[in-house]
Design a protein around this motif. Structure first.
Motif, PDB file in Angstrom:
ATOM      1  N   ALA A   1       0.859  -1.182   0.000  1.00 57.99           N
ATOM      2  CA  ALA A   1       0.000   0.000   0.000  1.00 57.99           C
ATOM      3  C   ALA A   1       0.896   1.232   0.000  1.00 57.99           C
ATOM      4  CB  ALA A   1      -0.910   0.008   1.219  1.00 57.99           C
ATOM      5  N   PRO A   2       0.982   1.962  -1.103  1.00 53.42           N
ATOM      6  CA  PRO A   2       1.838   3.158  -1.139  1.00 53.42           C
ATOM      7  C   PRO A   2       1.318   4.243  -0.203  1.00 53.42           C
ATOM      8  CG  PRO A   2       0.534   2.993  -3.141  1.00 53.42           C
ATOM      9  CD  PRO A   2       0.303   1.727  -2.375  1.00 53.42           C
ATOM     10  N   ALA A   3       2.222   5.067   0.254  1.00 49.94           N
ATOM     11  CA  ALA A   3       1.875   6.144   1.182  1.00 49.94           C
ATOM     12  C   ALA A   3       2.147   7.494   0.525  1.00 49.94           C
ATOM     13  CB  ALA A   3       2.689   6.003   2.464  1.00 49.94           C
ATOM     14  N   GLY A   4       1.751   8.563   1.203  1.00 55.60           N
ATOM     15  CA  GLY A   4       2.054   9.909   0.744  1.00 55.60           C
ATOM     16  C   GLY A   4       1.421  10.234  -0.588  1.00 55.60           C
ATOM     17  N   ASN A   5       2.148  11.014  -1.417  1.00 53.55           N
ATOM     18  CA  ASN A   5       1.618  11.398  -2.714  1.00 53.55           C
ATOM     19  C   ASN A   5       1.320  10.196  -3.596  1.00 53.55           C
ATOM     20  OD1 ASN A   5       1.836  14.053  -1.991  1.00 53.55           O
ATOM     21  ND2 ASN A   5       3.687  14.472  -3.170  1.00 53.55           N
ATOM     22  N   ALA A   6       2.137   9.147  -3.494  1.00 51.00           N
ATOM     23  CA  ALA A   6       1.895   7.939  -4.286  1.00 51.00           C
ATOM     24  C   ALA A   6       0.583   7.285  -3.876  1.00 51.00           C
ATOM     25  CB  ALA A   6       3.052   6.965  -4.117  1.00 51.00           C
ATOM     26  N   GLY A   7       0.284   7.293  -2.579  1.00 49.02           N
ATOM     27  CA  GLY A   7      -0.947   6.694  -2.088  1.00 49.02           C
ATOM     28  C   GLY A   7      -2.197   7.364  -2.620  1.00 49.02           C
TER      29      GLY A   7
ATOM     30  N   SER B   1      -2.979   5.350  -5.993  1.00 46.97           N
ATOM     31  CA  SER B   1      -3.394   3.956  -5.989  1.00 46.97           C
ATOM     32  C   SER B   1      -3.381   3.399  -4.571  1.00 46.97           C
ATOM     33  CB  SER B   1      -2.466   3.122  -6.876  1.00 46.97           C
ATOM     34  OG  SER B   1      -2.855   1.776  -6.896  1.00 46.97           O
ATOM     35  N   GLU B   2      -4.334   2.524  -4.301  1.00 46.74           N
ATOM     36  CA  GLU B   2      -4.387   1.874  -2.995  1.00 46.74           C
ATOM     37  C   GLU B   2      -3.332   0.784  -2.882  1.00 46.74           C
ATOM     38  OE1 GLU B   2      -7.762  -0.101  -0.020  1.00 46.74           O
ATOM     39  OE2 GLU B   2      -8.096  -0.082  -2.189  1.00 46.74           O
ATOM     40  N   LEU B   3      -3.015   0.131  -4.012  1.00 44.02           N
ATOM     41  CA  LEU B   3      -2.065  -0.974  -4.021  1.00 44.02           C
ATOM     42  C   LEU B   3      -1.118  -0.818  -5.212  1.00 44.02           C
ATOM     43  CD1 LEU B   3      -4.576  -3.879  -3.333  1.00 44.02           C
ATOM     44  CD2 LEU B   3      -2.915  -2.962  -1.703  1.00 44.02           C
ATOM     45  N   ALA B   4       0.114  -1.270  -5.035  1.00 44.34           N
ATOM     46  CA  ALA B   4       1.105  -1.132  -6.103  1.00 44.34           C
ATOM     47  C   ALA B   4       2.141  -2.231  -6.012  1.00 44.34           C
ATOM     48  CB  ALA B   4       1.790   0.237  -6.021  1.00 44.34           C
ATOM     49  N   THR B   5       2.901  -2.367  -7.090  1.00 41.51           N
ATOM     50  CA  THR B   5       4.072  -3.232  -7.085  1.00 41.51           C
ATOM     51  C   THR B   5       5.098  -2.636  -8.046  1.00 41.51           C
ATOM     52  OG1 THR B   5       4.793  -5.537  -7.109  1.00 41.51           O
ATOM     53  CG2 THR B   5       3.375  -4.836  -8.925  1.00 41.51           C
ATOM     54  N   ASN B   6       6.374  -2.892  -7.779  1.00 47.08           N
ATOM     55  CA  ASN B   6       7.449  -2.244  -8.519  1.00 47.08           C
ATOM     56  C   ASN B   6       8.423  -3.274  -9.080  1.00 47.08           C
ATOM     57  OD1 ASN B   6       6.488   0.370  -7.789  1.00 47.08           O
ATOM     58  ND2 ASN B   6       7.475   0.166  -5.795  1.00 47.08           N
TER      59      ASN B   6
END
Length: 271
Positions: free
Chosen positions: A16-22, A25-30
């Motif tokens: 679950a990304p936080a800050g501006n990234a959050g 999107s609620e969920l992410a992968t890199n």
């Protein structure tokens, strides 16, 4: 702790990304570290504590990423959790190097009942995977800062030129895929407004932010006036939009500005 939070504690590459990234999107992968687009405004080297030259040298697949994504996706399926996973906050899914890992990642997510969303400045390179995108589950997005090739070459030295990114948006839209545009950073007010005017027939959603870490822009831009102009245009065109936190102070009181909207063309989720 929510069921999703408990599930994420067991995952290693879906998070679950936080800050501006959050806000995106609620969920992410890199899948990757690094990127060769050489965007002057990119915040990722700072966030990842990397030297900008090393980050700009190119994208590299994270060690054991696909095996770990497979394990995480299995956990989601076992828990009966379906969601849309964002690629990627640490690179570009359609960077200049080998993007086979992007395709494999999308296949893993698809095969485990998960949706996905890619945000890219890679332009037509994304068409290599268009066959994997499903109208009822997935989304395709581009970052746009200008319609000018000269402007883009200054700020986004090796990214696809604006017309190519717009062509990719058109192609995905024509396949029935949900499309959105990131107007962040806003490097020039008139350029961002022109992007909306030029793309609204084939873009479903706009996410609007400001410039950060660029003093020559942040100090000279009237962000209140920009916010008022951008929402007026989006309202006139009837386009869904999200104004990011850094600009929300300039929104009218009570302005409808939902953080999460459905980013696919499947049945509407229950309220």
């Amino acid at each position: 702790m929510t069921a999703l939070a408990a599930l994420l504690k067991r995952c290693t590459v879906i998070y679950a990304p936080a800050g501006n990234a959050g806000e995106y999107s609620e969920l992410a992968t890199n899948p990757y570290t690094g990127c060769g687009h050489e965007c002057l405004y990119c915040y990722v080297p700072l966030a990842m504590h990397m030297k900008r030259d090393a980050f700009n040298a190119g994208a590299f697949k994270r060690r054991d990423f696909l095996a770990r994504l497979q394990d995480d996706a299995e956990r989601f399926r076992a828990a009966g959790v379906t969601a849309q996973i964002f690629l990627t906050f640490s690179s570009d899914p359609y960077h200049l190097d080998d993007t086979q890992a992007t395709r494999w990642a999308l296949e893993i997510l698809r095969d485990h009942g998960l949706g996905f969303c890619t945000l890219t400045k890679g332009g037509l390179r994304a068409l290599a995977d268009i066959d994997l995108f499903r109208p009822e589950h997935d989304a395709f997005a581009c970052t746009l800062t200008s319609l000018s090739d000269t402007f883009s070459r200054k700020w986004e030295r090796r990214a696809a030129l604006p017309a190519e990114r717009i062509a990719a948006l058109r192609a995905f839209h024509s396949r029935g895929i949900f499309t959105w545009v990131s107007l962040e950073p806003t490097l020039d007010v008139e350029s961002s407004l022109a992007i909306i005017e030029a793309t609204h027939p084939f873009v479903d959603l706009y996410k609007v932010g400001r410039a950060n870490y660029l003093q020559e822009i942040t100090r000279t831009t009237d962000w209140a006036a920009y916010t008022q102009r951008v929402i007026a245009k989006l309202q006139r065109l009837g386009k869904a939009h999200y104004i990011k936190r850094d600009l929300q102070t300039y929104l009218p009181t009570g302005y409808h500005n939902p953080l999460r909207v459905q980013q696919h063309h499947g049945p509407r989720a229950a309220a």
